[in-house]
Design an enzyme around this catalytic site. Sequence first.
Site, PDB file in Angstrom:
ATOM      1  N   ARG A   1      24.005  19.187   5.113  1.00 58.19           N
ATOM      2  CA  ARG A   1      24.371  18.685   3.773  1.00 58.19           C
ATOM      3  C   ARG A   1      23.691  17.349   3.434  1.00 58.19           C
ATOM      4  O   ARG A   1      24.243  16.520   2.732  1.00 58.19           O
ATOM      5  CB  ARG A   1      25.899  18.519   3.640  1.00 58.19           C
ATOM      6  CG  ARG A   1      26.688  19.769   3.806  1.00 58.19           C
ATOM      7  CD  ARG A   1      26.478  20.799   2.707  1.00 58.19           C
ATOM      8  NE  ARG A   1      27.189  22.015   3.051  1.00 58.19           N
ATOM      9  CZ  ARG A   1      26.673  23.005   3.786  1.00 58.19           C
ATOM     10  NH1 ARG A   1      25.414  22.941   4.219  1.00 58.19           N
ATOM     11  NH2 ARG A   1      27.380  24.067   4.090  1.00 58.19           N
TER      12      ARG A   1
ATOM     13  N   SER B   1      34.483  22.231  -0.985  1.00 55.63           N
ATOM     14  CA  SER B   1      35.008  21.341   0.062  1.00 55.63           C
ATOM     15  C   SER B   1      34.829  19.889  -0.373  1.00 55.63           C
ATOM     16  O   SER B   1      33.746  19.503  -0.819  1.00 55.63           O
ATOM     17  CB  SER B   1      34.249  21.549   1.378  1.00 55.63           C
ATOM     18  OG  SER B   1      34.402  22.871   1.794  1.00 55.63           O
TER      19      SER B   1
ATOM     20  N   GLU C   1      31.719  15.156   0.690  1.00 55.59           N
ATOM     21  CA  GLU C   1      30.585  16.014   0.343  1.00 55.59           C
ATOM     22  C   GLU C   1      30.318  15.905  -1.157  1.00 55.59           C
ATOM     23  O   GLU C   1      29.173  15.921  -1.604  1.00 55.59           O
ATOM     24  CB  GLU C   1      30.899  17.467   0.729  1.00 55.59           C
ATOM     25  CG  GLU C   1      29.731  18.408   0.527  1.00 55.59           C
ATOM     26  CD  GLU C   1      29.970  19.796   1.092  1.00 55.59           C
ATOM     27  OE1 GLU C   1      30.518  19.915   2.219  1.00 55.59           O
ATOM     28  OE2 GLU C   1      29.617  20.759   0.396  1.00 55.59           O
TER      29      GLU C   1
HETATM   30  C1  LIG Z   1      34.133  26.660  -5.577  1.00 52.42           C
HETATM   31  C2  LIG Z   1      33.016  25.897  -4.919  1.00 52.42           C
HETATM   32  C3  LIG Z   1      32.520  26.322  -3.696  1.00 52.42           C
HETATM   33  C4  LIG Z   1      31.469  25.627  -3.073  1.00 52.42           C
HETATM   34  N1  LIG Z   1      30.992  26.081  -1.873  1.00 52.42           N
HETATM   35  C5  LIG Z   1      29.941  25.469  -1.294  1.00 52.42           C
HETATM   36  C6  LIG Z   1      29.401  25.967  -0.056  1.00 52.42           C
HETATM   37  O1  LIG Z   1      29.875  26.948   0.514  1.00 52.42           O
HETATM   38  N2  LIG Z   1      28.333  25.319   0.480  1.00 52.42           N
HETATM   39  C7  LIG Z   1      27.773  24.228  -0.137  1.00 52.42           C
HETATM   40  O2  LIG Z   1      26.783  23.707   0.400  1.00 52.42           O
HETATM   41  N3  LIG Z   1      28.257  23.730  -1.284  1.00 52.42           N
HETATM   42  C8  LIG Z   1      29.326  24.334  -1.891  1.00 52.42           C
HETATM   43  N4  LIG Z   1      29.842  23.840  -3.056  1.00 52.42           N
HETATM   44  C9  LIG Z   1      29.299  22.600  -3.622  1.00 52.42           C
HETATM   45  C10 LIG Z   1      28.204  22.806  -4.705  1.00 52.42           C
HETATM   46  O3  LIG Z   1      28.286  24.056  -5.286  1.00 52.42           O
HETATM   47  C11 LIG Z   1      26.834  22.637  -4.108  1.00 52.42           C
HETATM   48  O4  LIG Z   1      26.721  21.352  -3.549  1.00 52.42           O
HETATM   49  C12 LIG Z   1      25.715  22.817  -5.157  1.00 52.42           C
HETATM   50  O5  LIG Z   1      24.496  22.967  -4.480  1.00 52.42           O
HETATM   51  C13 LIG Z   1      25.630  21.691  -6.152  1.00 52.42           C
HETATM   52  O6  LIG Z   1      24.681  22.031  -7.161  1.00 52.42           O
HETATM   53  P1  LIG Z   1      24.826  21.525  -8.657  1.00 52.42           P
HETATM   54  O7  LIG Z   1      23.611  21.989  -9.414  1.00 52.42           O
HETATM   55  O8  LIG Z   1      26.127  21.908  -9.248  1.00 52.42           O
HETATM   56  O9  LIG Z   1      24.747  19.955  -8.435  1.00 52.42           O
HETATM   57  P2  LIG Z   1      25.500  18.801  -9.267  1.00 52.42           P
HETATM   58  O10 LIG Z   1      26.965  18.857  -8.980  1.00 52.42           O
HETATM   59  O11 LIG Z   1      25.068  18.831 -10.693  1.00 52.42           O
HETATM   60  O12 LIG Z   1      24.884  17.509  -8.587  1.00 52.42           O
HETATM   61  C14 LIG Z   1      25.185  17.199  -7.240  1.00 52.42           C
HETATM   62  C15 LIG Z   1      24.242  16.071  -6.810  1.00 52.42           C
HETATM   63  O13 LIG Z   1      22.898  16.581  -6.814  1.00 52.42           O
HETATM   64  C16 LIG Z   1      22.051  15.729  -7.580  1.00 52.42           C
HETATM   65  N5  LIG Z   1      21.069  16.601  -8.251  1.00 52.42           N
HETATM   66  C17 LIG Z   1      21.334  17.723  -8.958  1.00 52.42           C
HETATM   67  N6  LIG Z   1      20.203  18.253  -9.435  1.00 52.42           N
HETATM   68  C18 LIG Z   1      19.182  17.447  -9.014  1.00 52.42           C
HETATM   69  C19 LIG Z   1      17.749  17.454  -9.199  1.00 52.42           C
HETATM   70  N7  LIG Z   1      17.109  18.398  -9.907  1.00 52.42           N
HETATM   71  N8  LIG Z   1      17.040  16.449  -8.620  1.00 52.42           N
HETATM   72  C20 LIG Z   1      17.656  15.465  -7.899  1.00 52.42           C
HETATM   73  N9  LIG Z   1      18.993  15.405  -7.702  1.00 52.42           N
HETATM   74  C21 LIG Z   1      19.748  16.384  -8.253  1.00 52.42           C
HETATM   75  C22 LIG Z   1      22.974  15.032  -8.588  1.00 52.42           C
HETATM   76  O14 LIG Z   1      22.464  13.778  -8.978  1.00 52.42           O
HETATM   77  C23 LIG Z   1      24.263  14.883  -7.769  1.00 52.42           C
HETATM   78  O15 LIG Z   1      24.266  13.693  -7.016  1.00 52.42           O
HETATM   79  C24 LIG Z   1      30.899  24.494  -3.705  1.00 52.42           C
HETATM   80  C25 LIG Z   1      31.392  24.079  -4.950  1.00 52.42           C
HETATM   81  C26 LIG Z   1      32.437  24.771  -5.549  1.00 52.42           C
HETATM   82  C27 LIG Z   1      32.931  24.310  -6.906  1.00 52.42           C
END
Ligand SMILES: Cc1cc2nc3c(=O)[nH]c(=O)nc-3n(C[C@H](O)[C@H](O)[C@H](O)COP(=O)(O)OP(=O)(O)OC[C@H]3O[C@@H](n4cnc5c(N)ncnc54)[C@H](O)[C@@H]3O)c2cc1C
Length: 296
Positions: A142, A193, A283
């Site tokens: 992560r 998480s 996380e």
């Molecule tokens: C129900 C649920 C289940 C989940 N299960 C998992 C799991 O099993 N495993 C797991 O790893 N995660 C899990 N997650 C967490 C999440 O889905 C992941 O971390 C996901 O990859 C985040 O992507 P996002 O586009 O929504 O990022 P965001 O929430 O929009 O951003 C997260 C971070 O990434 C940065 N970021 C986003 N896009 C960019 C970019 N293009 N360039 C630079 N920085 C960027 C942002 O600045 C921020 O700090 C879960 C979340 C939920 C709600």
Amino acid sequence: MGGPADLLVDAFTESALVEALAAVRAANCPWTVLGGGSNLVVASGGFAGVAIRYRDDRIQIQEGSVQAGSGASLQDLVDATIRAGLQGLHTMTRIPGWVGGAIYGNAGAYGHSIHEFVESVRFVDGVAIRSLSRDECDFAYRESRFKREKSWIILSAQLRLPPGDPEALRQEATRIQQIRDAKYPPTMRCAGSIFKNLLLRDLPASLADSLPPSKIIEGKVPSAYFLELAGAKGLKRGGIQVADYHANLLYNTGGGTAEDLRILTQTLKQRVLEQSGIHLEEEVQCLGFGSYTGVG
Ligand SMILES: Cc1cc2nc3c(=O)[nH]c(=O)nc-3n(C[C@H](O)[C@H](O)[C@H](O)COP(=O)(O)OP(=O)(O)OC[C@H]3O[C@@H](n4cnc5c(N)ncnc54)[C@H](O)[C@@H]3O)c2cc1C
């Protein structure tokens, strides 16, 4: 939950993104980058600055080589690789968010993390477009270099996946989807998480030796184990509650605020520290809290 940014900028091309960044810099505005927002807790007061999203959602697959824009949904990428008979990402089915967010946090589930398949990542370093190889991205559990370099915006990722049988991959993805939907019902308002799991090798030897073997999974110990020992299940602060079936799952029962979530999170960290001597690390990423100092 959480308030708005002063301005939201959606850039659909690299040149539009570079132009937007130049304008934001010229105006001396604070800015941040968002993906799908699934791992982000924004303060109720919002973010005093510009939130930038890069919306290139193209996915191109040629044999085992996959090019994905950071604005593509991770699920679309997972589905496309399954259809193309490529294996590895299928275990990440139902992880919400976009490809850029997945690279940033090295998302993963059920035995695989996205970094295993990354060949290179293209990004803007605030000014110019550059590319890093997988090794240069400093991926870990992560973690990635992009978490340290807050002015970098991921544009796209070049991946390579081994071949697999599409039917078997789909079956496995459906099995994982069913497990996940039971854990995170699609209507549940949560961020997955809240805390990272712990790497066994990072724990003090005396603690590691005392763990039940069933709690060690792929070299990691679920933070839920320590949270449960600290009596986390069912704890509540305002509208935010720890699930009674999973101690590392906090959700909004209705009317919960980002501040409730932060305070409950701090309370849980403190309890685990006192109970087990372990420092849990969030996380989820937080935005707009400024000088927040709340401790429950
Ligand atoms: C129900 C649920 C289940 C989940 N299960 C998992 C799991 O099993 N495993 C797991 O790893 N995660 C899990 N997650 C967490 C999440 O889905 C992941 O971390 C996901 O990859 C985040 O992507 P996002 O586009 O929504 O990022 P965001 O929430 O929009 O951003 C997260 C971070 O990434 C940065 N970021 C986003 N896009 C960019 C970019 N293009 N360039 C630079 N920085 C960027 C942002 O600045 C921020 O700090 C879960 C979340 C939920 C709600």
